[in-house]
Design a protein around this motif. Structure first.
Motif, mmCIF file in Angstrom:
data_model
loop_
_atom_site.group_PDB
_atom_site.id
_atom_site.type_symbol
_atom_site.label_atom_id
_atom_site.label_comp_id
_atom_site.label_asym_id
_atom_site.label_seq_id
_atom_site.Cartn_x
_atom_site.Cartn_y
_atom_site.Cartn_z
ATOM 1 N N LEU A 1 7.394 -74.115 -18.718
ATOM 2 C CA LEU A 1 8.854 -74.159 -18.838
ATOM 3 C C LEU A 1 9.374 -75.014 -17.684
ATOM 4 O O LEU A 1 9.551 -74.520 -16.568
ATOM 5 C CB LEU A 1 9.447 -72.754 -18.774
ATOM 6 C CG LEU A 1 10.981 -72.673 -18.889
ATOM 7 C CD1 LEU A 1 11.434 -73.105 -20.277
ATOM 8 C CD2 LEU A 1 11.477 -71.264 -18.580
ATOM 9 N N LEU B 1 11.852 -76.533 -15.241
ATOM 10 C CA LEU B 1 13.200 -76.203 -14.778
ATOM 11 C C LEU B 1 13.734 -77.363 -13.950
ATOM 12 O O LEU B 1 13.015 -77.917 -13.119
ATOM 13 C CB LEU B 1 13.187 -74.919 -13.939
ATOM 14 C CG LEU B 1 12.631 -73.669 -14.621
ATOM 15 C CD1 LEU B 1 12.679 -72.484 -13.659
ATOM 16 C CD2 LEU B 1 13.389 -73.356 -15.900
ATOM 17 N N CYS B 2 14.986 -77.710 -14.168
ATOM 18 C CA CYS B 2 15.588 -78.849 -13.491
ATOM 19 C C CYS B 2 16.613 -78.377 -12.469
ATOM 20 O O CYS B 2 17.440 -77.508 -12.778
ATOM 21 C CB CYS B 2 16.277 -79.764 -14.507
ATOM 22 S SG CYS B 2 15.157 -80.443 -15.737
ATOM 23 N N SER C 1 13.624 -67.341 -21.288
ATOM 24 C CA SER C 1 13.731 -68.577 -20.506
ATOM 25 C C SER C 1 14.897 -68.507 -19.537
ATOM 26 O O SER C 1 14.806 -68.983 -18.396
ATOM 27 C CB SER C 1 13.888 -69.780 -21.440
ATOM 28 O OG SER C 1 12.756 -69.942 -22.241
ATOM 29 N N ASN C 2 16.018 -67.929 -19.971
ATOM 30 C CA ASN C 2 17.191 -67.851 -19.109
ATOM 31 C C ASN C 2 16.949 -66.918 -17.921
ATOM 32 O O ASN C 2 17.361 -67.213 -16.793
ATOM 33 C CB ASN C 2 18.400 -67.384 -19.904
ATOM 34 C CG ASN C 2 19.703 -67.664 -19.182
ATOM 35 O OD1 ASN C 2 19.968 -68.787 -18.784
ATOM 36 N ND2 ASN C 2 20.513 -66.638 -18.985
ATOM 37 N N HIS D 1 17.245 -75.253 -17.720
ATOM 38 C CA HIS D 1 15.909 -75.413 -18.291
ATOM 39 C C HIS D 1 15.942 -76.465 -19.390
ATOM 40 O O HIS D 1 17.001 -76.958 -19.780
ATOM 41 C CB HIS D 1 15.328 -74.086 -18.792
ATOM 42 C CG HIS D 1 16.160 -73.369 -19.809
ATOM 43 N ND1 HIS D 1 16.398 -73.873 -21.071
ATOM 44 C CD2 HIS D 1 16.792 -72.175 -19.781
ATOM 45 C CE1 HIS D 1 17.123 -73.038 -21.761
ATOM 46 N NE2 HIS D 1 17.395 -71.992 -21.004
ATOM 47 N N THR D 2 14.769 -76.802 -19.896
ATOM 48 C CA THR D 2 14.644 -77.923 -20.825
ATOM 49 C C THR D 2 14.285 -77.443 -22.228
ATOM 50 O O THR D 2 13.464 -78.038 -22.910
ATOM 51 C CB THR D 2 13.567 -78.898 -20.325
ATOM 52 O OG1 THR D 2 12.336 -78.170 -20.152
ATOM 53 C CG2 THR D 2 13.960 -79.511 -19.008
ATOM 54 N N LYS E 1 5.796 -69.643 -17.295
ATOM 55 C CA LYS E 1 6.570 -68.450 -17.642
ATOM 56 C C LYS E 1 5.657 -67.343 -18.167
ATOM 57 O O LYS E 1 4.777 -67.596 -18.981
ATOM 58 C CB LYS E 1 7.628 -68.787 -18.693
ATOM 59 C CG LYS E 1 8.596 -67.643 -18.987
ATOM 60 C CD LYS E 1 9.464 -67.917 -20.191
ATOM 61 C CE LYS E 1 8.767 -67.605 -21.491
ATOM 62 N NZ LYS E 1 8.481 -66.171 -21.705
ATOM 63 N N THR F 1 18.977 -82.220 -13.782
ATOM 64 C CA THR F 1 19.581 -81.646 -14.988
ATOM 65 C C THR F 1 20.164 -82.732 -15.905
ATOM 66 O O THR F 1 20.325 -82.502 -17.099
ATOM 67 C CB THR F 1 20.682 -80.633 -14.631
ATOM 68 O OG1 THR F 1 21.705 -81.287 -13.862
ATOM 69 C CG2 THR F 1 20.119 -79.471 -13.824
ATOM 70 N N THR G 1 14.324 -73.546 -24.704
ATOM 71 C CA THR G 1 13.874 -72.167 -24.559
ATOM 72 C C THR G 1 12.431 -71.979 -25.007
ATOM 73 O O THR G 1 11.920 -72.681 -25.880
ATOM 74 C CB THR G 1 14.770 -71.218 -25.371
ATOM 75 O OG1 THR G 1 14.758 -71.645 -26.734
ATOM 76 C CG2 THR G 1 16.183 -71.234 -24.848
ATOM 77 N N LEU H 1 14.844 -68.759 -15.477
ATOM 78 C CA LEU H 1 15.668 -69.733 -14.753
ATOM 79 C C LEU H 1 16.474 -69.052 -13.655
ATOM 80 O O LEU H 1 16.539 -69.544 -12.522
ATOM 81 C CB LEU H 1 16.596 -70.438 -15.735
ATOM 82 C CG LEU H 1 17.668 -71.347 -15.127
ATOM 83 C CD1 LEU H 1 17.029 -72.536 -14.445
ATOM 84 C CD2 LEU H 1 18.655 -71.798 -16.199
ATOM 85 N N SER I 1 17.453 -83.527 -18.581
ATOM 86 C CA SER I 1 16.764 -82.455 -19.293
ATOM 87 C C SER I 1 16.703 -82.711 -20.796
ATOM 88 O O SER I 1 15.782 -82.269 -21.474
ATOM 89 C CB SER I 1 17.431 -81.110 -19.005
ATOM 90 O OG SER I 1 18.786 -81.126 -19.401
#
Length: 318
Positions: free
Chosen positions: A63, A65-66, A33-34, A51-52, A27, A71, A54, A37, A74
């Motif tokens: 970062l 991401l699933c 973070s959002n 995400h796992t 990132k 998910t 923030t 994503l 996570s």
């Protein structure tokens, strides 16, 4: 009689993909973070993503991401230890503990490199940390940062965290760079502030980069710019398998009949299975089919003489 202007033609909806896997994203600074994503999900045209945990806009780095079935796991990374490389500026404290806040106090810096290293060593192990006012923790249903923006300070209960390693990387006063591996719930900017107070001059965080989450590192991470420049057909090569999140769990393999029962949520007697001692001693295990390509079936708890399914991976053949 006037006629209504013609409406613009609607863009055709991009079909979303049922995609399973883990993206190790590097990132950039300045992006939440959002938002990261959302951009990655759009690039992959994925149906489901999360995400796992923030990473502040001020911070850069790893970062995970699933997508899809990943998910479900996570939470395991939310609970994992994290590793950061951080730079703090001694002699200045701010309202937020980082470079985005207003300067509260300026003090003279009288520290040696040896003194800084000794101060860092005092924070190793289990310590109690007071969460910062500028955080998303809630008090009476309202995030602390809302109180802080209104000029209010509320009492916060100290939380026990663990600093596993704390290493001095560079010292170019007033700036000091260190590497820290810490338990979940650790605020590195608060750690920087506390180190500054221990040195008698105060400090605030000016740079933060996450380099590790659990067993995952930046080694195989990719930037959003690289993903944006790649052809659509090339994107999947950056995806890690779902079990990349579970690499620290011992492995259990089940034959066809046991795998079928496991996927139906049935508890299996450990006495009927071939399981090594490491799996028997672990609180949780990752479970695979012995055949069918050795695919991941899910995670389970092995205790009280049974293998109890906890979370299952759903595929077209499940």
């Amino acid at each position: 009689m006037t006629t209504a202007p013609p409406t613009a033609p609607q863009r055709p909806r991009v079909p979303r993909r049922a995609l399973d896997g883990v993206l190790l994203l590097d990132k950039p600074v300045g992006l939440s973070s959002n938002d990261a994503l959302i951009r990655a999900k759009r690039l992959y045209q994925a149906k489901k993503a999360g995400h796992t945990g923030t990473l502040d806009p001020l911070a850069s780095g790893l970062l995970p991401l699933c997508f899809g079935e990943a998910t479900k796991f996570s939470q395991d990374l939310l609970d994992a230890d994290k590793t950061y490389e951080a730079t703090m500026r001694l002699g200045i404290t701010t309202s937020t503990g980082d470079a985005e806040g207003e300067v509260l106090q300026t003090r003279e810096v009288r520290c040696s490199e040896a003194g800084i290293a000794a101060a860092l060593a005092r924070f190793l192990g289990e310590i109690v940390q007071i969460p910062p006012m500028y955080s998303a923790l809630k008090r009476d249903g309202k995030p602390l940062y809302e109180y802080a923006r209104a000029g209010q300070t509320v009492e916060r209960e100290g939380r026990r965290i663990t600093i596993h390693t704390l290493e001095l990387l560079a010292c170019a006063l007033p700036d000091v760079t260190f590497r820290v591996t810490c338990s979940k719930g650790t605020y590195v900017r608060t750690l920087a502030e506390d180190i500054g107070e221990a040195l008698g001059c105060g400090a605030h965080l000016i740079a933060l980069r996450r380099t590790g989450v659990g067993a995952l590192t930046l080694e195989h991470a990719v930037t959003l710019d690289a993903l944006s420049d790649a052809a659509q057909s090339d994107l999947d090569r950056w995806l890690q398998p779902v079990d990349a999140l579970l690499s620290t769990f011992p492995m259990v393999r089940l034959d066809d009949e046991a795998a079928r029962r496991f996927l139906h949520g049935q508890r299996l007697r450990l006495a009927d299975l071939s399981i090594d001692d490491a799996a028997l001693c672990a609180p949780r295990v990752r479970v695979y089919a012995a055949l069918d390509g050795g695919r991941l079936l899910g995670v389970a708890k092995a205790s009280d003489g049974v293998l109890a399914p906890e979370r299952l991976v759903v595929t077209a053949t499940s």
